[in-house]
Scaffold this motif. Structure first.
Motif, mmCIF file in Angstrom:
data_model
loop_
_atom_site.group_PDB
_atom_site.id
_atom_site.type_symbol
_atom_site.label_atom_id
_atom_site.label_comp_id
_atom_site.label_asym_id
_atom_site.label_seq_id
_atom_site.Cartn_x
_atom_site.Cartn_y
_atom_site.Cartn_z
ATOM 1 N N VAL A 285 0.846 -1.196 0.000
ATOM 2 C CA VAL A 285 0.000 0.000 0.000
ATOM 3 C C VAL A 285 0.883 1.248 0.000
ATOM 4 O O VAL A 285 1.747 1.388 0.867
ATOM 5 C CB VAL A 285 -0.925 0.023 1.238
ATOM 6 N N PRO A 286 0.675 2.169 -0.935
ATOM 7 C CA PRO A 286 1.510 3.378 -1.009
ATOM 8 C C PRO A 286 1.050 4.463 -0.043
ATOM 9 O O PRO A 286 0.564 5.528 -0.437
ATOM 10 C CB PRO A 286 1.337 3.820 -2.465
ATOM 11 N N TRP A 287 1.201 4.228 1.241
ATOM 12 C CA TRP A 287 0.714 5.159 2.250
ATOM 13 C C TRP A 287 1.368 6.527 2.124
ATOM 14 O O TRP A 287 2.581 6.645 1.941
ATOM 15 C CB TRP A 287 0.972 4.621 3.651
ATOM 16 N N ALA A 288 0.559 7.574 2.266
ATOM 17 C CA ALA A 288 1.091 8.934 2.280
ATOM 18 C C ALA A 288 1.953 9.148 3.522
ATOM 19 O O ALA A 288 2.963 9.851 3.470
ATOM 20 C CB ALA A 288 -0.058 9.946 2.243
ATOM 21 N N ASP A 289 1.554 8.549 4.621
ATOM 22 C CA ASP A 289 2.345 8.580 5.850
ATOM 23 C C ASP A 289 3.087 7.254 5.960
ATOM 24 O O ASP A 289 2.467 6.208 6.184
ATOM 25 C CB ASP A 289 1.433 8.777 7.057
ATOM 26 N N PRO A 290 4.413 7.244 5.793
ATOM 27 C CA PRO A 290 5.169 5.979 5.807
ATOM 28 C C PRO A 290 4.981 5.161 7.070
ATOM 29 O O PRO A 290 5.127 3.939 7.052
ATOM 30 C CB PRO A 290 6.630 6.448 5.658
ATOM 31 N N GLU A 291 4.641 5.830 8.198
ATOM 32 C CA GLU A 291 4.452 5.092 9.446
ATOM 33 C C GLU A 291 3.335 4.065 9.310
ATOM 34 O O GLU A 291 3.363 3.009 9.948
ATOM 35 C CB GLU A 291 4.123 6.058 10.590
ATOM 36 N N CYS A 292 2.324 4.365 8.489
ATOM 37 C CA CYS A 292 1.219 3.427 8.312
ATOM 38 C C CYS A 292 1.668 2.161 7.599
ATOM 39 O O CYS A 292 0.991 1.132 7.686
ATOM 40 C CB CYS A 292 0.088 4.087 7.533
ATOM 41 N N GLY A 293 2.793 2.226 6.902
ATOM 42 C CA GLY A 293 3.333 1.048 6.246
ATOM 43 C C GLY A 293 4.061 0.121 7.182
ATOM 44 O O GLY A 293 4.608 -0.902 6.745
ATOM 45 N N ARG A 294 4.063 0.452 8.472
ATOM 46 C CA ARG A 294 4.704 -0.403 9.478
ATOM 47 C C ARG A 294 3.687 -0.982 10.446
ATOM 48 O O ARG A 294 4.048 -1.661 11.399
ATOM 49 C CB ARG A 294 5.736 0.416 10.256
ATOM 50 N N ALA A 295 2.400 -0.704 10.218
ATOM 51 C CA ALA A 295 1.344 -1.130 11.139
ATOM 52 C C ALA A 295 0.581 -2.317 10.588
ATOM 53 O O ALA A 295 0.223 -2.344 9.415
ATOM 54 C CB ALA A 295 0.379 0.027 11.395
ATOM 55 N N GLY A 296 0.320 -3.294 11.427
ATOM 56 C CA GLY A 296 -0.465 -4.443 11.004
ATOM 57 C C GLY A 296 -1.920 -4.099 10.797
ATOM 58 O O GLY A 296 -2.588 -4.646 9.929
ATOM 59 N N THR A 297 -2.432 -3.165 11.618
ATOM 60 C CA THR A 297 -3.815 -2.723 11.510
ATOM 61 C C THR A 297 -3.839 -1.205 11.389
ATOM 62 O O THR A 297 -3.170 -0.516 12.156
ATOM 63 C CB THR A 297 -4.635 -3.142 12.742
ATOM 64 N N VAL A 298 -4.587 -0.700 10.446
ATOM 65 C CA VAL A 298 -4.691 0.745 10.235
ATOM 66 C C VAL A 298 -6.162 1.139 10.260
ATOM 67 O O VAL A 298 -6.991 0.515 9.597
ATOM 68 C CB VAL A 298 -4.059 1.165 8.889
ATOM 69 N N ILE A 363 -15.076 1.845 0.362
ATOM 70 C CA ILE A 363 -13.903 1.354 1.090
ATOM 71 C C ILE A 363 -12.634 1.645 0.296
ATOM 72 O O ILE A 363 -11.626 2.129 0.842
ATOM 73 C CB ILE A 363 -14.053 -0.158 1.363
ATOM 74 N N THR A 364 -12.674 1.370 -0.992
ATOM 75 C CA THR A 364 -11.511 1.622 -1.833
ATOM 76 C C THR A 364 -11.157 3.102 -1.833
ATOM 77 O O THR A 364 -9.973 3.479 -1.756
ATOM 78 C CB THR A 364 -11.783 1.141 -3.272
ATOM 79 N N ALA A 365 -12.161 3.966 -1.918
ATOM 80 C CA ALA A 365 -11.923 5.406 -1.924
ATOM 81 C C ALA A 365 -11.318 5.886 -0.614
ATOM 82 O O ALA A 365 -10.461 6.785 -0.597
ATOM 83 C CB ALA A 365 -13.239 6.145 -2.198
ATOM 84 N N GLN A 366 -11.748 5.289 0.497
ATOM 85 C CA GLN A 366 -11.196 5.686 1.789
ATOM 86 C C GLN A 366 -9.720 5.284 1.893
ATOM 87 O O GLN A 366 -8.905 6.023 2.446
ATOM 88 C CB GLN A 366 -12.027 5.055 2.916
ATOM 89 N N ILE A 367 -9.376 4.122 1.358
ATOM 90 C CA ILE A 367 -7.962 3.731 1.345
ATOM 91 C C ILE A 367 -7.173 4.658 0.424
ATOM 92 O O ILE A 367 -6.077 5.130 0.770
ATOM 93 C CB ILE A 367 -7.809 2.259 0.902
ATOM 94 N N GLU A 368 -7.709 4.915 -0.746
ATOM 95 C CA GLU A 368 -7.055 5.807 -1.715
ATOM 96 C C GLU A 368 -6.825 7.191 -1.117
ATOM 97 O O GLU A 368 -5.816 7.849 -1.412
ATOM 98 C CB GLU A 368 -7.914 5.909 -2.973
ATOM 99 N N ARG A 369 -7.718 7.622 -0.278
ATOM 100 C CA ARG A 369 -7.600 8.937 0.357
ATOM 101 C C ARG A 369 -6.303 9.046 1.156
ATOM 102 O O ARG A 369 -5.653 10.100 1.151
ATOM 103 C CB ARG A 369 -8.813 9.145 1.264
ATOM 104 N N PHE A 370 -5.942 7.985 1.844
ATOM 105 C CA PHE A 370 -4.736 7.999 2.670
ATOM 106 C C PHE A 370 -3.539 7.328 1.991
ATOM 107 O O PHE A 370 -2.430 7.371 2.520
ATOM 108 C CB PHE A 370 -5.011 7.305 4.007
ATOM 109 N N ALA A 371 -3.781 6.705 0.852
ATOM 110 C CA ALA A 371 -2.716 6.032 0.102
ATOM 111 C C ALA A 371 -2.923 6.286 -1.393
ATOM 112 O O ALA A 371 -3.390 5.405 -2.119
ATOM 113 C CB ALA A 371 -2.709 4.536 0.408
ATOM 114 N N PRO A 372 -2.619 7.497 -1.864
ATOM 115 C CA PRO A 372 -2.822 7.824 -3.285
ATOM 116 C C PRO A 372 -2.080 6.843 -4.194
ATOM 117 O O PRO A 372 -0.911 6.534 -3.967
ATOM 118 C CB PRO A 372 -2.242 9.237 -3.400
#
Length: 466
Positions: A285-298, A363-372
């Motif tokens: 997932v291309p998270w805008a905030d890299p910290e989210c790429g280290r979390a098992g649950t977001v 759901i997809t749009a909400q993910i896209e919002r935080f992971a363009p």
């Protein structure tokens, strides 16, 4: 899976999903019951430290000797509350993240002790009519837990910390301006800080496999592919535990139920629903905030106000434009789940009870919002709305995956007002699902508490229980 029955390897330390590698699923301290048998009805067998339970009405029946039953319902869970937490590893971090929320903020802002909350979370999750083992600590936790999450959120000094707490509190599946919605958020955040969350190598099925092996190793028998519709379809047993919704218990027990219990089960209210989407994604997932790429649950919900508004809409039966979404990317800790650069991802949104629409795009749009750019990485999707969830497990009534609404009364008095809420009023027959105290969660305490009631019944009948 480890090499021995009852052992499930726990891998990695992603934020919100961390534990000690090689963790053992403990059966508890041995005990004995002479000449008794136990039957549990459910879709999947779940045995947590100190717990014997089964989930659902369709799929499985397991029976075992009461000696094995007693071993599983021993004091191991109580002991776990006093253990020293495992030493934290340096990378990845063992914090609990939400989109655009720093865990450091909640650490700075917290005005209650994680130790206090975690003790309450692991030891005091019992029916309300009990003398607490830690009365002073519970006295500190209780008043805060009874507050609406919207009030508790004011304790945090930053918007990010308030959003983080809001995502945790939204696990209550109820309006965040209602009493007692702080309890779930406080316990989830505290447990994440104090202990972390395990990720099972090979997926959650490995947990089920390990626990089923543990049960059968002790003489238990599991029968699958059976839809239990009537009491007469159950094998003879001294104790029967039903890990089912109250409506399913009504169908199985029928006229055997006392009228007062049957009325309470009919009045039982169910929670809003879940809409789940499983994704196969290329490259993560291309998270805008890299910290989210280290979390098992977001948790994806935006600000606390946004999360609260979405939960308010869902409770009122309206589908929000931006629903609260929980996303799991446990492959970060367990690479065996991935196929090269192709990774499994799941996400589910809170939607109105019985929702018949398609929330896949929301759901997809909400993910896209935080992971363009997320859309460009989707290889395949499988969507499961409330109707499909209910078809897979009839206990998910209307898509309710938490076993009942956490209304002001049901959050503490479920499924009915009684000194022993697990008792069905039929001797030796108990309800042990998430529809009983303390409600849904990965704590296993519903089964544990129901097992204690069953053991007391066996002792009164002269069983040799230690």
């Amino acid at each position: 899976m480890g090499g021995s029955p009852g052992i499930c390897r726990s891998v990695g330390r992603v934020p919100g999903n961390c534990s000690t590698p090689g963790a053992v699923v403990e059966p508890g301290v041995p005990g004995t019951v002479a000449g008794n048998s136990v039957v549990c009805v459910g879709a999947s067998v779940v045995v947590v430290p100190g717990v014997v339970a089964a989930g659902g009405v369709v799929g499985a029946i397991f029976s075992t000797s009461a000696a094995s039953f007693a071993r599983h319902t021993s004091s191991s869970l109580r002991r776990s509350a006093s253990r020293t937490p495992p030493e934290r590893s340096a990378a990845p971090s063992s914090r609990f993240f939400a989109a655009s929320a720093s865990p450091a903020a909640i650490s700075r802002s917290a005005s209650c002790s994680c130790d206090v909350v975690s003790i309450c979370a692991t030891v005091e999750l019992r029916p309300i009519a009990n003398v607490p083992r830690h009365p002073l600590r519970l006295a500190s936790f209780g008043p805060r837990a009874l507050l609406p999450a919207a009030v508790t959120a004011r304790w945090w000094r930053t918007d990010k910390a308030r959003a983080l707490f809001g995502g945790a509190a939204a696990h209550a599946y109820y309006r965040l301006d209602r009493p007692a919605t702080s309890a779930v958020g406080m316990m989830i955040v505290a447990a994440g800080h104090r202990y972390g969350w395990p990720v099972a190598e090979g997926g959650s099925q490995s947990i089920t496999g390990a626990l089923a092996a543990l049960l059968t190793d002790r003489g238990g028998k599991i029968t699958t592919g059976v839809h239990v519709r009537d009491w007469n379809e159950l094998p003879p047993a001294d104790v029967v535990l039903l890990d089912v919704a109250p409506s399913a218990a009504l169908g199985i027990l029928g006229a055997r139920l006392p009228d007062r219990v049957a009325r309470a089960y009919r009045r039982f209210k169910h929670a809003p629903a879940a809409f789940k989407v499983d994704f196969a994604i290329q490259g993560g997932v291309p998270w805008a905030d890299p910290e989210c790429g280290r979390a098992g649950t977001v948790h994806l919900g935006g600000s606390f106000a946004e999360i609260a508004a979405a939960e308010r809409d869902v409770a009122a039966g309206r589908m929000p434009g931006r629903p609260f979404v929980l996303l799991g990317q446990q492959y970060l800790a367990d690479r065996s789940r991935s196929n090269g650069d192709l990774h499994p991802l799941y996400a589910y949104a809170h939607v109105p009870h019985g929702y018949t629409g398609d929330a896949t795009e929301a759901i997809t749009a909400q993910i896209e919002r935080f992971a363009p750019g997320f859309r460009d990485r989707i290889v395949a999707t499988v969507s499961s709305g409330p109707a499909r969830l209910a078809a897979s497990n009839p206990n998910y009534v209307g898509g309710d995956i938490i076993g009942g609404a956490n209304t002001e009364t049901q959050v503490v008095l479920r499924p009915r007002i009684a000194l022993d809420p697990y008792s069905t009023g039929i001797p030796g027959t108990y309800l042990c699902s998430a529809s009983t105290p303390p409600g849904a969660g990965a704590h296993g305490m519903c089964g544990y508490n129901a097992a204690q009631s069953a053991l007391r019944y066996l002792r009164k009948g002269g069983g040799d229980v230690q």
